[in-house]
Scaffold this active site. Sequence first.
Site, mmCIF file in Angstrom:
data_model
loop_
_atom_site.group_PDB
_atom_site.id
_atom_site.type_symbol
_atom_site.label_atom_id
_atom_site.label_comp_id
_atom_site.label_asym_id
_atom_site.label_seq_id
_atom_site.Cartn_x
_atom_site.Cartn_y
_atom_site.Cartn_z
ATOM 1 N N VAL A 150 0.833 -1.209 0.000
ATOM 2 C CA VAL A 150 0.000 0.000 0.000
ATOM 3 C C VAL A 150 0.874 1.269 0.000
ATOM 4 C CG1 VAL A 150 -1.598 1.335 1.469
ATOM 5 C CG2 VAL A 150 -1.977 -1.118 1.101
ATOM 6 N N GLU A 155 -15.883 -6.874 -3.770
ATOM 7 C CA GLU A 155 -15.521 -8.108 -4.486
ATOM 8 C C GLU A 155 -15.987 -9.367 -3.747
ATOM 9 O OE1 GLU A 155 -13.657 -8.719 -7.681
ATOM 10 O OE2 GLU A 155 -14.900 -10.391 -7.034
ATOM 11 N N ILE A 206 -13.228 -15.521 -5.530
ATOM 12 C CA ILE A 206 -12.967 -15.417 -6.977
ATOM 13 C C ILE A 206 -12.945 -13.959 -7.409
ATOM 14 C CG2 ILE A 206 -13.735 -16.114 -9.276
ATOM 15 C CD1 ILE A 206 -15.381 -18.337 -7.926
ATOM 16 N N GLU A 218 -25.497 -18.314 5.163
ATOM 17 C CA GLU A 218 -25.832 -16.993 5.704
ATOM 18 C C GLU A 218 -26.342 -17.156 7.133
ATOM 19 O OE1 GLU A 218 -25.315 -13.959 3.896
ATOM 20 O OE2 GLU A 218 -24.165 -15.494 2.904
ATOM 21 N N LYS A 237 -26.692 -11.850 -5.778
ATOM 22 C CA LYS A 237 -25.423 -11.898 -6.531
ATOM 23 C C LYS A 237 -25.686 -11.727 -8.029
ATOM 24 C CE LYS A 237 -23.137 -14.803 -3.096
ATOM 25 N NZ LYS A 237 -22.986 -16.187 -2.615
ATOM 26 N N GLY A 277 -16.841 -19.252 2.780
ATOM 27 C CA GLY A 277 -15.895 -19.618 3.840
ATOM 28 C C GLY A 277 -15.113 -18.394 4.292
HETATM 29 N N1 LIG Z 1 -19.530 -16.629 5.196
HETATM 30 C C1 LIG Z 1 -19.260 -16.588 3.890
HETATM 31 O O1 LIG Z 1 -18.819 -17.577 3.284
HETATM 32 C C2 LIG Z 1 -19.478 -15.329 3.124
HETATM 33 C C3 LIG Z 1 -20.119 -14.254 3.670
HETATM 34 N N2 LIG Z 1 -20.321 -13.122 2.934
HETATM 35 C C4 LIG Z 1 -20.975 -11.969 3.511
HETATM 36 O O2 LIG Z 1 -20.148 -11.459 4.551
HETATM 37 C C5 LIG Z 1 -20.971 -10.844 5.549
HETATM 38 C C6 LIG Z 1 -20.643 -11.479 6.889
HETATM 39 O O3 LIG Z 1 -20.895 -12.861 6.804
HETATM 40 P P1 LIG Z 1 -20.415 -13.863 7.946
HETATM 41 O O4 LIG Z 1 -19.142 -13.407 8.521
HETATM 42 O O5 LIG Z 1 -20.514 -15.212 7.370
HETATM 43 O O6 LIG Z 1 -21.583 -13.675 9.003
HETATM 44 P P2 LIG Z 1 -21.523 -13.942 10.577
HETATM 45 O O7 LIG Z 1 -22.936 -14.063 11.017
HETATM 46 O O8 LIG Z 1 -20.572 -15.042 10.886
HETATM 47 O O9 LIG Z 1 -20.878 -12.591 11.121
HETATM 48 C C7 LIG Z 1 -21.565 -11.367 11.214
HETATM 49 C C8 LIG Z 1 -21.159 -10.740 12.511
HETATM 50 O O10 LIG Z 1 -21.692 -9.429 12.574
HETATM 51 C C9 LIG Z 1 -22.115 -9.226 13.907
HETATM 52 N N3 LIG Z 1 -23.108 -8.156 13.949
HETATM 53 C C10 LIG Z 1 -24.402 -8.212 13.639
HETATM 54 N N4 LIG Z 1 -24.985 -7.009 13.834
HETATM 55 C C11 LIG Z 1 -24.007 -6.192 14.280
HETATM 56 C C12 LIG Z 1 -23.989 -4.839 14.685
HETATM 57 N N5 LIG Z 1 -25.080 -4.088 14.659
HETATM 58 N N6 LIG Z 1 -22.809 -4.308 15.089
HETATM 59 C C13 LIG Z 1 -21.698 -5.070 15.121
HETATM 60 N N7 LIG Z 1 -21.659 -6.372 14.774
HETATM 61 C C14 LIG Z 1 -22.809 -6.909 14.368
HETATM 62 C C15 LIG Z 1 -22.675 -10.577 14.328
HETATM 63 O O11 LIG Z 1 -22.737 -10.679 15.732
HETATM 64 C C16 LIG Z 1 -21.678 -11.530 13.712
HETATM 65 O O12 LIG Z 1 -20.602 -11.807 14.571
HETATM 66 C C17 LIG Z 1 -22.408 -11.036 5.090
HETATM 67 O O13 LIG Z 1 -22.797 -9.908 4.341
HETATM 68 C C18 LIG Z 1 -22.309 -12.250 4.166
HETATM 69 O O14 LIG Z 1 -23.338 -12.283 3.206
HETATM 70 C C19 LIG Z 1 -19.872 -13.003 1.633
HETATM 71 C C20 LIG Z 1 -19.231 -14.033 1.034
HETATM 72 C C21 LIG Z 1 -19.008 -15.304 1.725
HETATM 73 N N1 LIG Z 2 -23.861 -18.015 1.972
HETATM 74 C C1 LIG Z 2 -23.055 -17.706 0.845
HETATM 75 C C2 LIG Z 2 -21.732 -17.192 1.289
HETATM 76 C C3 LIG Z 2 -20.980 -16.563 0.211
HETATM 77 O O1 LIG Z 2 -21.407 -15.647 -0.464
HETATM 78 C C4 LIG Z 2 -22.849 -18.951 -0.005
HETATM 79 O O2 LIG Z 2 -23.149 -20.040 0.488
HETATM 80 O O3 LIG Z 2 -22.414 -18.820 -1.152
HETATM 81 NA NA NA Z 3 -15.519 -12.421 -5.565
#
Ligand SMILES: NC(=O)C1=CN([C@@H]2O[C@H](COP(=O)(O)OP(=O)(O)OC[C@H]3O[C@@H](n4cnc5c(N)ncnc54)[C@H](O)[C@@H]3O)[C@@H](O)[C@H]2O)C=CC1
Ligand SMILES: N[C@@H](CC=O)C(=O)O
Ligand code: NA
Length: 430
Positions: free
Chosen positions: A34, A128, A135, A189, A204, A305
């Site tokens: 950076v 992204e 990806i 999710e 998406k 993941g």
């Molecule tokens: N898990 C995955 O494989 C992927 C997730 N995403 C996206 O990433 C984002 C996060 O997903 P994850 O980490 O899997 O969800 P998660 O449920 O594991 O984590 C979300 C966190 O945010 C916290 N949270 C909720 N409301 C809050 C607030 N008001 N202030 C502070 N913290 C708060 C929750 O307590 C939780 O720890 C989502 O938008 C999801 O769609 C995108 C691609 C892949």
């Molecule tokens: N819940 C989503 C997480 C990544 O976007 C999925 O299963 O693809």
């Molecule tokens: Na991507």
Amino acid sequence: MTAPLRVALLGCGTVGGAVLRLVEEQAADLTARVGRPVEVAGVAVRRPDRHPEVPAGLLTTDAHGLVTRDDVDLVVEVIGGIEPARSLIQAAIEAGKSVVSANKALLAEDGVALHAAAAKAGVDLYYEASVAGAIPLLRPLRESLAGDQIRRVVGIVNGTTNYILSRMAETGAGFGEALAEATDLGYAEADPTADVDGFDAAAKAAILASLAFHTAVTASDVHREGISSVTATDVARAAEIGCTVKLLAICERVVGEDGDTVAVRVHPAMIPTTHPLAAVGGAFNAVFVEAEAAGQLMFYGQGAGGEPTASAVLGDLVAVARNRVAGAAGAGPTAYADLPTRPIAETPTRYHVSLDVADVPGVLATVATEFARHEVSIATVRQDGHGDAATLVIVTHSAPDAALSATVAALREMPAVRAVTSVLRVEGLS
Ligand SMILES: NC(=O)C1=CN([C@@H]2O[C@H](COP(=O)(O)OP(=O)(O)OC[C@H]3O[C@@H](n4cnc5c(N)ncnc54)[C@H](O)[C@@H]3O)[C@@H](O)[C@H]2O)C=CC1
Ligand SMILES: N[C@@H](CC=O)C(=O)O
Ligand code: NA
């Protein structure tokens, strides 16, 4: 020593936890890439007592206070959902912070307004990680392919449902068991119905279509069907004709005499096992992009993941941090094409229909007549069994979806048809 760029991390779950770890582990490399150190200024969580891994001095429950702090330059939103994520991102942008988000639900609903706010404030909004996890796909669409004409984007963009369908097909695992595994692995999710019912893939698809076709597509413009109605019979019927069942996202720019339209749909479909998407297993995603000059491109990798998703978040973080060091912001996407959406009813597709019928003379002719009455041409028919156990398996040629669904509705009412046991679209058959 150059002053560090300071990052507010909103959310510390599956993705946020991995982001925090990677930023710390790769501090020296990030600084070199950076041009200034990148360090975490604070981590907003709901329950600080649940995060012993985070230095106590960084934790706060006041997410709004954190994003508007003067010593914060960049904001990473990995909370998910619409609110409070939207208000926090808006507040961050208005306070002059560049934002990185993984939140497809929000970007698919409010992308246009958030981009307008970012452009007005002269900051970046990158996401992204929101589509196809690790990806690199959105920046290639937004930047590398900005000089081409994209016609079609087709792929598997939900890891959870792909994991479930793969397990059902390969090991005969039950739906519930496979979903529980996907949740344990951090793919699903917070509310896994977003995955299972196709909302996640539809969001998406909306983001992909918007970037690919330079038009505003929201999740509500996407025809959406999930996998909760996919049965073991569907999976078995698919195997009988050399196919497998996948949840597909299909975004098309349709050239019409009265102007172009976009057709965006998410639904399960049978695809031949020889199709490249058929080999995409587990939580992997794969997306084909067809562009006029480039031809066909394929993007493949881990779609869900913590660590894979964090990789994409960190890539964006480096990009927005570099822009900040350069005193600039990258160009946002354009929506100048302003294309209307073509309804699913007018979209041509193919169906695979399985019927339990009474094996009496004339039943095949009666069923075929119903297809003909709706102007749906039959490609193949197979009859299995005799007497009360007879089954007809019909694959159609392409026809408008409305004609196909009307045919199936009529079949359900026919006395000769005891049950319609499986109806799935078919993609990728020649
Ligand atoms: N898990 C995955 O494989 C992927 C997730 N995403 C996206 O990433 C984002 C996060 O997903 P994850 O980490 O899997 O969800 P998660 O449920 O594991 O984590 C979300 C966190 O945010 C916290 N949270 C909720 N409301 C809050 C607030 N008001 N202030 C502070 N913290 C708060 C929750 O307590 C939780 O720890 C989502 O938008 C999801 O769609 C995108 C691609 C892949
Ligand atoms: N819940 C989503 C997480 C990544 O976007 C999925 O299963 O693809
Ligand atoms: Na991507």
